[in-house]
Structures are given as C-alpha cells and as structure tokens.
Design an enzyme around this catalytic site. Structure first.
Site, PDB file in Angstrom:
ATOM      1  N   SER A  67      35.417  49.969  46.641  1.00  0.00           N
ATOM      2  CA  SER A  67      34.121  49.443  46.201  1.00  0.00           C
ATOM      3  C   SER A  67      33.321  50.489  45.418  1.00  0.00           C
ATOM      4  CB  SER A  67      33.307  48.976  47.408  1.00  0.00           C
ATOM      5  OG  SER A  67      34.022  48.003  48.126  1.00  0.00           O
TER       6      SER A  67
HETATM    7  N1  SAM Z   1      36.392  49.213  52.310  1.00  0.00           N
HETATM    8  C1  SAM Z   1      37.355  49.465  51.265  1.00  0.00           C
HETATM    9  C2  SAM Z   1      37.286  50.847  50.706  1.00  0.00           C
HETATM   10  O1  SAM Z   1      36.416  51.628  51.097  1.00  0.00           O
HETATM   11  O2  SAM Z   1      38.175  51.155  49.897  1.00  0.00           O
HETATM   12  C3  SAM Z   1      37.275  48.462  50.159  1.00  0.00           C
HETATM   13  C4  SAM Z   1      37.875  47.203  50.576  1.00  0.00           C
HETATM   14  S1  SAM Z   1      38.518  46.116  49.358  1.00  0.00           S
HETATM   15  C5  SAM Z   1      37.086  45.673  48.445  1.00  0.00           C
HETATM   16  C6  SAM Z   1      38.833  44.747  50.483  1.00  0.00           C
HETATM   17  C7  SAM Z   1      40.029  44.952  51.381  1.00  0.00           C
HETATM   18  O3  SAM Z   1      40.058  43.903  52.331  1.00  0.00           O
HETATM   19  C8  SAM Z   1      41.357  44.913  50.653  1.00  0.00           C
HETATM   20  O4  SAM Z   1      42.071  46.090  50.884  1.00  0.00           O
HETATM   21  C9  SAM Z   1      42.056  43.709  51.268  1.00  0.00           C
HETATM   22  O5  SAM Z   1      43.460  43.858  51.379  1.00  0.00           O
HETATM   23  C10 SAM Z   1      41.397  43.630  52.620  1.00  0.00           C
HETATM   24  N2  SAM Z   1      41.468  42.318  53.287  1.00  0.00           N
HETATM   25  C11 SAM Z   1      41.323  41.076  52.749  1.00  0.00           C
HETATM   26  N3  SAM Z   1      41.414  40.141  53.705  1.00  0.00           N
HETATM   27  C12 SAM Z   1      41.629  40.794  54.874  1.00  0.00           C
HETATM   28  C13 SAM Z   1      41.822  40.365  56.214  1.00  0.00           C
HETATM   29  N4  SAM Z   1      41.812  39.075  56.579  1.00  0.00           N
HETATM   30  N5  SAM Z   1      42.000  41.315  57.163  1.00  0.00           N
HETATM   31  C14 SAM Z   1      42.007  42.633  56.841  1.00  0.00           C
HETATM   32  N6  SAM Z   1      41.861  43.087  55.580  1.00  0.00           N
HETATM   33  C15 SAM Z   1      41.659  42.177  54.610  1.00  0.00           C
END
Ligand code: SAM
Length: 209
Positions: free
Chosen positions: A60
């Site tokens: 992000s």
């Molecule tokens: N917090 C992260 C960082 O600091 O890099 C950014 C996160 S990214 C915007 C969103 C993440 O959520 C992705 O890596 C995606 O694979 C994960 N994601 C999506 N759905 C999910 C789920 N149901 N459970 C766990 N992770 C999930």
C-alpha cells in the site's frame, strides 16, 4: 544511508497530509520500506504510490499505511489481527509501534517472503497462510483488527473477535473503490465512522469476492 533523504521526504509529506501521531512517524522512519519491495523497485519505495509485489498484489501507499496505523490508536502490547499480510510492511510498522501482530496472507509465496522479513527484524508476530476473511479465532480477542484488502461486506466473525473497546479498520465497497471504515466496539454496539475513499486490491475468500 542512501535512503535517508527519501525517508525524510516521505515523513514530511505524511505530516503535511495530516499524520500527527509521532509513534506512527517514528515507526515509519525506522522500518526500511525499501526491504519490503521487489528487487529493482527499492528506489521508488518511499514515493507516494502503491508498488507491485507480485501475484497481482501491492504494497500500500505510505499514506495508507500511516493513516491506518494512526486510526488504530495502537498502544504498546496491543494484540492486532491483520488480514492481508502482503509484503509484511504494514505488520512491521505495527510491530515497530510495540504491537503484537497476528497476520494472515492468502498467497503462500507472499506469506513466505513476509515471514522472512519480519523474522529478520525480530518482531513479535505470528503469521499464517490462509483465508483471513473469517478472522483468526485461535488468538482472539484482539485489541484491533486491520483489513488491508477491499471487502464487499464486514464479516460478522470479525466483530466477534474484537475486544470490548476494540477498533477495526476495513475498506468496504465494490472492487474498484471502497470507503475506509472505522468501527469502535462498545459492548454489544459498534460505532461506525466513514473515513475516506480508497482503492485496495479485493479481499478474496469465504467472506470476500
Ligand atoms: N498490508 C500489505 C502490505 O503492507 O504490503 C498490503 C496488502 S495488499 C494491498 C492485500 C493483501 O491481501 C494481498 O497480499 C492479498 O493476497 C491479501 N488477501 C486478499 N484476500 C485475502 C484473504 N481472504 N485472506 C488473507 N489475505 C488476503
């Protein structure tokens, strides 16, 4: 350090954008964001943008991490559940603020990379690969929950896993745009505050898209 100037510029930008919590600014000054992006993108790590981390996912924007960390009102020792570990950067910032972080990532390879980074920094965290859309009952209740992917609805399980007076941040909306929403749990009641429009990658899984 070659990134010192870039870190200073990022911190100035965040302050100008309304980030006032010194603990957030200190944590973001300490955590080397360039170590949480893929090789070749290190020099862009402190710019105000989301960067690709592979598998169609992103780390992000610095502002998004900062405002979410500020809104969570993190206290030392807080138990925080993060759904969507991604690169591990948001988890690292929360750990650097003194929280104990429980974080779930759906994509195995991203989880592995994030775990390696967070371990190297010797933070207090527990990470697992899987669907976090139902939360993580094992370690509940939590002082705070942060969802870092855009959800179609707020999963009921997440409310249940929050302590009384707990805080939850979740972007809710469609797949193109969501409203970052803050919930405060007061007994059986949840107080809801809409913060701002943002654009996250979709939350997948049982309670996701
Ligand atoms: N917090 C992260 C960082 O600091 O890099 C950014 C996160 S990214 C915007 C969103 C993440 O959520 C992705 O890596 C995606 O694979 C994960 N994601 C999506 N759905 C999910 C789920 N149901 N459970 C766990 N992770 C999930």
């Amino acid at each position: 350090m070659i990134y010192r100037q870039k870190i200073k510029q990022m911190l100035n930008r965040l302050q100008n954008a309304g980030i006032t919590d010194q603990r957030v600014l200190l944590a973001m000054a300490k955590v080397p964001r360039h170590e949480y992006v893929p090789t070749g993108l290190e020099f862009q790590a402190y710019d105000e943008k989301a960067l690709p981390i592979g598998f169609g996912q992103t780390i992000s924007h610095p502002y998004t991490v900062a405002i979410m960390s500020q809104l969570l009102s993190v206290k030392k020792g807080d138990r925080i559940l993060e759904i969507g570990t991604g690169s591990g950067y948001q988890a690292a910032v929360l750990c650097a603020m003194g929280a104990q972080v429980f974080t779930i990532e759906k994509i195995g390879e991203l989880a592995k990379q994030a775990e390696r980074r967070l371990k190297a920094a010797q933070y207090h965290f527990v990470l697992r690969t899987g669907d976090g859309s139902l939360g993580w009952h094992t370690y509940a209740p939590y002082d705070a929950i942060i969802v870092t992917a855009g959800a179609p609805i707020v999963p009921d399980d997440l409310f249940d896993q929050l302590k009384n007076r707990g805080r939850m941040l979740i972007p809710v909306g469609n797949q193109n745009e969501q409203i970052l929403t803050l919930y405060l749990k007061e007994g059986d009641h949840m107080k809801e505050m809409e913060i701002e429009r943002l654009n996250f990658v979709p939350l997948k899984g049982r309670e996701g898209w």
